[in-house]
Design a protein around this motif. Structure first.
Motif, PDB file in Angstrom:
ATOM      1  N   ARG A 241      39.150  16.473   8.288  1.00 22.72           N
ATOM      2  CA  ARG A 241      37.704  16.652   8.374  1.00 22.72           C
ATOM      3  C   ARG A 241      37.043  15.319   8.709  1.00 22.72           C
ATOM      4  N   THR A 242      36.070  15.392   9.577  1.00 22.60           N
ATOM      5  CA  THR A 242      35.379  14.180   9.976  1.00 22.60           C
ATOM      6  C   THR A 242      34.005  14.531  10.522  1.00 22.60           C
ATOM      7  N   VAL A 243      33.196  13.505  10.727  1.00 21.44           N
ATOM      8  CA  VAL A 243      31.880  13.746  11.287  1.00 21.44           C
ATOM      9  C   VAL A 243      31.994  14.088  12.766  1.00 21.44           C
ATOM     10  N   SER A 244      30.948  14.685  13.299  1.00 24.38           N
ATOM     11  CA  SER A 244      30.945  15.023  14.719  1.00 24.38           C
ATOM     12  C   SER A 244      30.997  13.747  15.556  1.00 24.38           C
ATOM     13  N   SER A 245      31.526  13.897  16.749  1.00 19.93           N
ATOM     14  CA  SER A 245      31.613  12.753  17.658  1.00 19.93           C
ATOM     15  C   SER A 245      30.348  12.643  18.496  1.00 19.93           C
ATOM     16  N   TYR A 246      30.072  11.436  18.967  1.00 22.10           N
ATOM     17  CA  TYR A 246      29.015  11.220  19.953  1.00 22.10           C
ATOM     18  C   TYR A 246      29.557  11.519  21.345  1.00 22.10           C
ATOM     19  N   ALA A 247      30.781  11.130  21.585  1.00 22.89           N
ATOM     20  CA  ALA A 247      31.438  11.377  22.864  1.00 22.89           C
ATOM     21  C   ALA A 247      32.939  11.443  22.662  1.00 22.89           C
ATOM     22  N   MET A 248      33.590  12.145  23.547  1.00 27.39           N
ATOM     23  CA  MET A 248      35.045  12.197  23.525  1.00 27.39           C
ATOM     24  C   MET A 248      35.540  12.018  24.949  1.00 27.39           C
ATOM     25  N   ALA A 249      36.762  11.545  25.071  1.00 30.31           N
ATOM     26  CA  ALA A 249      37.257  11.241  26.413  1.00 30.31           C
ATOM     27  C   ALA A 249      38.763  11.317  26.467  1.00 30.31           C
ATOM     28  N   TRP A 250      39.239  11.440  27.692  1.00 27.79           N
ATOM     29  CA  TRP A 250      40.660  11.357  27.988  1.00 27.79           C
ATOM     30  C   TRP A 250      40.936  10.050  28.723  1.00 27.79           C
ATOM     31  N   PHE A 251      42.031   9.422  28.329  1.00 30.95           N
ATOM     32  CA  PHE A 251      42.529   8.238  29.002  1.00 30.95           C
ATOM     33  C   PHE A 251      43.986   8.507  29.366  1.00 30.95           C
ATOM     34  N   ARG A 252      44.538   7.683  30.219  1.00 28.64           N
ATOM     35  CA  ARG A 252      45.959   7.816  30.533  1.00 28.64           C
ATOM     36  C   ARG A 252      46.562   6.445  30.786  1.00 28.64           C
ATOM     37  N   GLN A 253      47.861   6.384  30.564  1.00 27.75           N
ATOM     38  CA  GLN A 253      48.577   5.133  30.797  1.00 27.75           C
ATOM     39  C   GLN A 253      49.921   5.443  31.423  1.00 27.75           C
ATOM     40  N   ALA A 254      50.112   4.923  32.615  1.00 28.82           N
ATOM     41  CA  ALA A 254      51.384   5.058  33.314  1.00 28.82           C
ATOM     42  C   ALA A 254      52.265   3.854  32.959  1.00 28.82           C
ATOM     43  N   PRO A 255      53.567   3.982  33.127  1.00 32.04           N
ATOM     44  CA  PRO A 255      54.476   2.876  32.808  1.00 32.04           C
ATOM     45  C   PRO A 255      54.079   1.587  33.518  1.00 32.04           C
ATOM     46  N   GLU A 256      54.014   0.518  32.766  1.00 33.40           N
ATOM     47  CA  GLU A 256      53.720  -0.815  33.281  1.00 33.40           C
ATOM     48  C   GLU A 256      52.315  -0.931  33.864  1.00 33.40           C
ATOM     49  N   LYS A 257      51.431  -0.037  33.467  1.00 36.21           N
ATOM     50  CA  LYS A 257      50.043  -0.112  33.906  1.00 36.21           C
ATOM     51  C   LYS A 257      49.120  -0.094  32.695  1.00 36.21           C
ATOM     52  N   ASP A 258      47.912  -0.572  32.873  1.00 34.64           N
ATOM     53  CA  ASP A 258      46.936  -0.545  31.797  1.00 34.64           C
ATOM     54  C   ASP A 258      46.418   0.875  31.575  1.00 34.64           C
ATOM     55  N   ARG A 259      45.951   1.099  30.364  1.00 33.25           N
ATOM     56  CA  ARG A 259      45.339   2.387  30.072  1.00 33.25           C
ATOM     57  C   ARG A 259      44.034   2.495  30.847  1.00 33.25           C
ATOM     58  N   GLU A 260      43.772   3.673  31.403  1.00 27.69           N
ATOM     59  CA  GLU A 260      42.566   3.860  32.213  1.00 27.69           C
ATOM     60  C   GLU A 260      41.823   5.106  31.783  1.00 27.69           C
ATOM     61  N   PHE A 261      40.518   5.048  31.976  1.00 31.44           N
ATOM     62  CA  PHE A 261      39.645   6.174  31.682  1.00 31.44           C
ATOM     63  C   PHE A 261      39.885   7.279  32.696  1.00 31.44           C
ATOM     64  N   VAL A 262      39.912   8.533  32.216  1.00 29.85           N
ATOM     65  CA  VAL A 262      40.102   9.676  33.098  1.00 29.85           C
ATOM     66  C   VAL A 262      38.836  10.536  33.152  1.00 29.85           C
ATOM     67  N   ALA A 263      38.365  10.968  31.980  1.00 30.31           N
ATOM     68  CA  ALA A 263      37.190  11.839  31.937  1.00 30.31           C
ATOM     69  C   ALA A 263      36.573  11.775  30.550  1.00 30.31           C
ATOM     70  N   GLY A 264      35.249  11.942  30.491  1.00 33.02           N
ATOM     71  CA  GLY A 264      34.574  11.894  29.206  1.00 33.02           C
ATOM     72  C   GLY A 264      33.433  12.895  29.143  1.00 33.02           C
ATOM     73  N   ILE A 265      33.033  13.228  27.925  1.00 31.03           N
ATOM     74  CA  ILE A 265      31.939  14.171  27.719  1.00 31.03           C
ATOM     75  C   ILE A 265      31.151  13.726  26.500  1.00 31.03           C
ATOM     76  N   THR A 266      29.810  13.860  26.573  1.00 28.43           N
ATOM     77  CA  THR A 266      28.975  13.426  25.466  1.00 28.43           C
ATOM     78  C   THR A 266      28.350  14.619  24.762  1.00 28.43           C
ATOM     79  N   TYR A 267      27.964  14.388  23.514  1.00 27.64           N
ATOM     80  CA  TYR A 267      27.369  15.427  22.695  1.00 27.64           C
ATOM     81  C   TYR A 267      25.970  15.762  23.184  1.00 27.64           C
ATOM     82  N   GLY A 268      25.545  16.968  22.926  1.00 29.46           N
ATOM     83  CA  GLY A 268      24.187  17.358  23.272  1.00 29.46           C
ATOM     84  C   GLY A 268      24.117  17.940  24.665  1.00 29.46           C
ATOM     85  N   ALA A 269      23.725  17.133  25.604  1.00 28.08           N
ATOM     86  CA  ALA A 269      23.613  17.611  26.992  1.00 28.08           C
ATOM     87  C   ALA A 269      24.960  17.913  27.607  1.00 28.08           C
ATOM     88  N   GLY A 270      26.000  17.412  26.964  1.00 21.72           N
ATOM     89  CA  GLY A 270      27.334  17.667  27.494  1.00 21.72           C
ATOM     90  C   GLY A 270      27.584  16.988  28.817  1.00 21.72           C
TER      91      GLY A 270
END
Length: 119
Positions: A27-56
């Motif tokens: 159990r936890t409080v609601s999020s302001y935003a949530m997102a997906w990131f990905r990391q390929a071998p030998e590469k930095d983690r990168e942002f993929v997609a995100g969504i925010t609360y409210g307006a979505g």
């Protein structure tokens, strides 16, 4: 401590589809935003997609625009990522994370789920 739990990864041929899911453990409080990131071998983690609360409001990395769709219930700390027209360069471990407010960093990282796209 709250942690995100990802699922839905797997092996798919180029051009195929996968749907990833993410939910907060415990159990936890609601999020302001949530997102997906990905990391390929030998590469930095990168942002993929995100969504925010409210307006979505959603945002995507240029590399996945038109192919990936993020959705979910931010109030319940669950999101999904529909991935279509997958390419070998989408191969990576995909992670879900969340922000509890606009001025906090993404956190509560999960263990990730592996996506492998064969050519």
């Amino acid at each position: 401590q709250v942690q995100m739990v990802e699922s839905g990864g797997g092996l798919v041929q180029a051009g195929g589809s996968l749907r990833l899911s993410c939910a907060a453990s415990g159990r936890t409080v609601s999020s302001y935003a949530m997102a997906w990131f990905r990391q390929a071998p030998e590469k930095d983690r990168e942002f993929v997609a995100g969504i925010t609360y409210g307006a979505g409001n959603t945002r995507y990395a240029d590399s996945v625009k038109g192919r990936f769709t993020i959705s979910g219930d931010i109030a319940r700390n669950t999101i999904n990522l529909q991935m279509n027209s997958l390419k070998p360069e989408d191969t990576a471990t995909y992670y879900c994370a969340r922000k509890v407010s606009s001025n906090t960093p993404f956190g509560s990282w999960g263990q990730g789920t592996q996506v492998t796209v064969s050519s």
